[in-house]
Scaffold this active site. Structure first.
Site, mmCIF file in Angstrom:
data_model
loop_
_atom_site.group_PDB
_atom_site.id
_atom_site.type_symbol
_atom_site.label_atom_id
_atom_site.label_comp_id
_atom_site.label_asym_id
_atom_site.label_seq_id
_atom_site.Cartn_x
_atom_site.Cartn_y
_atom_site.Cartn_z
ATOM 1 N N HIS A 111 0.855 -1.186 0.000
ATOM 2 C CA HIS A 111 0.000 0.000 0.000
ATOM 3 C C HIS A 111 0.888 1.232 0.000
ATOM 4 O O HIS A 111 1.938 1.238 0.629
ATOM 5 C CB HIS A 111 -0.889 0.002 1.254
ATOM 6 C CG HIS A 111 -2.074 0.889 1.127
ATOM 7 N ND1 HIS A 111 -2.010 2.227 1.394
ATOM 8 C CD2 HIS A 111 -3.340 0.631 0.730
ATOM 9 C CE1 HIS A 111 -3.193 2.756 1.182
ATOM 10 N NE2 HIS A 111 -4.018 1.816 0.763
ATOM 11 N N ASP A 125 -7.981 -5.385 0.274
ATOM 12 C CA ASP A 125 -8.500 -6.241 -0.791
ATOM 13 C C ASP A 125 -8.154 -7.712 -0.611
ATOM 14 O O ASP A 125 -8.667 -8.561 -1.332
ATOM 15 C CB ASP A 125 -7.951 -5.778 -2.149
ATOM 16 C CG ASP A 125 -8.454 -4.396 -2.482
ATOM 17 O OD1 ASP A 125 -9.672 -4.203 -2.405
ATOM 18 O OD2 ASP A 125 -7.637 -3.518 -2.797
#
Ligand code: COA
Length: 432
Positions: free
Chosen positions: A309, A366
């Site tokens: 991320h 996710d």
């Protein structure tokens, strides 16, 4: 009194003001640098650039903290609902009982699309990607609403509450219709008696002959997924929404642009990519080890999807909540999904691998959300659409913030030109 930064450049010292956020975040304000020095700052991908000051969401990526309007995501996940959290994000405060009731009623008022919009759905080919339909139809809503066609913030201001609810309500109807269309199924109208998330499931899975059996654990899991996606400060799609809003485009046009940005596999498309990855690992009989080796090899073209991320250099707090929800919902629905075992194995292997440790790559939101959605019967192509429904409050709140800021200007970044120097046009007959 804020400190000043000193920049020593070409023999001159430039003083630049600094800003400190509520949580101690520090920034140097370089807005006047070009005018005084001729320099701009360059930061490809905006890794170190703040594009705005915002009061909506706080993230500390190193510590794995996420708060909406100051309230930790863990508390909201445990105690709130998607609609209550949406109100918090958009208006800055938790609603009282009456406000929440009125707000929920507004969603029912707006749940039907203009009947003529049905013809647009009909003209998409069966198999069209629901994200393409979603962005097109959100934007097309402007054509059926004079208030959106003649949008001017000064006027739209007083109607904003209505339009924000209309967008949140209709994105759910459009999303369900997009799915039905992509499957070649007849459209199912919303029902007033259902709450937000149950109504969405009804429009997705009921048939003209029989209502879908709406299980409370399914509603709870999906509502939680929406809530966990509701905002995430200046990510790619939210920045896109702000960029479009800065040109004074209407709320629906700005949100439609957000859907397009979200569709990308590095952003909202990642949950679909995670499931495809897990499926591939399962099909090829790999326990995940081969895939991890490939993900570490830059020439393989593979990445461990659902890992890494831009902001979180620690476990994404949403991933922790989703992992637990994933275990709960699969147990409640008595589903034994081999992909969950593969995901857990991959996670353990990656968390103990020096490649991922050194780069601080942890599971993101996710990684497990796809497995939950699959267990709820939501097809893979609809995963980014679920993300878009969830993210709507964040986009709306950011839209509102930019429109209400008297100092906001059209977003227009600069660049450093590295192309050809001056050269002249060569007539066609003289070109080689
Ligand atoms: N698998 C393998 N390697 C990864 C990786 C992944 N999922 N994510 C990042 N890396 C590696 C990069 O190759 C890079 O390695 P290097 O330093 O040797 O060149 C390093 O980690 C830093 O990554 P970088 O691509 O610079 O990070 P970013 O901030 O630009 O990108 C993401 C962030 C999310 C786009 C990226 O981590 C990614 O593509 N993840 C997979 C997609 C995903 O899950 N997206 C959902 C985000 S919520």
């Amino acid at each position: 009194m804020n400190k000043e930064a000193k920049l020593d450049l070409d023999g001159k010292i430039y003083s630049l003001p600094t800003i400190t956020g509520t949580e101690g975040e520090k920034a140097i304000d370089i807005a006047s640098l070009r005018a005084s020095s001729g320099y701009i700052t360059l930061d490809d991908g905006y890794g170190n650039t703040g594009s705005c000051s915002s009061k909506i969401t706080f993230i500390d990526g190193d510590k794995g903290i996420l708060r909406y309007r100051g309230i930790p995501i863990e508390e909201l996940a445990e105690k709130s609902s998607f609609i209550e959290t949406a109100y918090l994000i958009i208006y800055g405060q938790l609603p009282n009982r009456n406000q929440l009731r009125d707000y929920s009623e507004l969603f029912s008022v707006h749940q039907f699309l203009h009947e003529d919009m049905k013809y647009h759905f009909e003209s998409f080919p069966t198999g069209a990607h629901p994200m393409a339909i979603l962005s097109a139809m959100i934007n097309a809503t402007s054509c059926f609403d004079e208030g959106l066609m003649n949008w001017h913030w000064g006027k739209a201001n007083s109607h904003f509450h209505n339009y924000a609810a209309k967008l949140m309500s209709q994105v759910r109807t459009i999303a369900a219709y997009a799915y039905r269309k992509s499957q070649g199924l007849p459209l199912i109208y919303p029902k007033k008696s259902y709450k937000y998330t149950a109504n969405f499931l009804h429009m997705m899975f009921s048939t003209p002959y029989e209502d879908y059996d709406i299980k409370p654990e399914v509603v709870k899991a999906l509502d939680l997924l929406f809530l966990l996606h509701a905002d995430h400060e200046q990510n790619c799609s939210t920045s896109t929404v702000r960029m479009v809003a800065s040109a004074q485009a209407n709320l629906f046009a700005s949100a439609s642009a957000g859907v397009c940005a979200l569709w990308g596999p590095l952003h909202g498309g990642a949950n679909q990519a995670v499931l495809e990855m897990l499926d591939e690992i399962h099909r090829t009989g790999d326990d995940g080890s081969k895939f991890i080796s490939a993900a570490k090899d830059k020439n393989s073209g593979k990445k461990l999807m659902g890992f890494g991320h831009r902001v979180y250099k620690n476990y994404d707090p949403r991933a922790k909540i989703i992992k637990k929800a994933c275990d709960d919902v699969l147990a409640q629905l008595h589903i034994n999904d081999p992909l969950l075992d593969i995901a857990k194995h991959l996670e353990q292997a990656a968390l103990n691998d020096s490649y991922f440790i050194e780069r601080k790559l942890y599971p993101n939101v996710d990684f497990y959300s796809g497995i939950i959605m699959r267990s709820l019967g939501i097809p893979v192509g609809m995963f980014p659409v679920m993300f878009a429904i969830g993210r709507m409050p964040g986009w709306i709140a950011n839209y509102k913030e930019i429109m209400e800021d008297p100092k906001s200007r059209i977003c227009r970044p600069r660049q450093v030109y590295v192309g050809e120097p001056l050269r002249h046009y060569i007539p066609l007959e003289q070109r080689k």
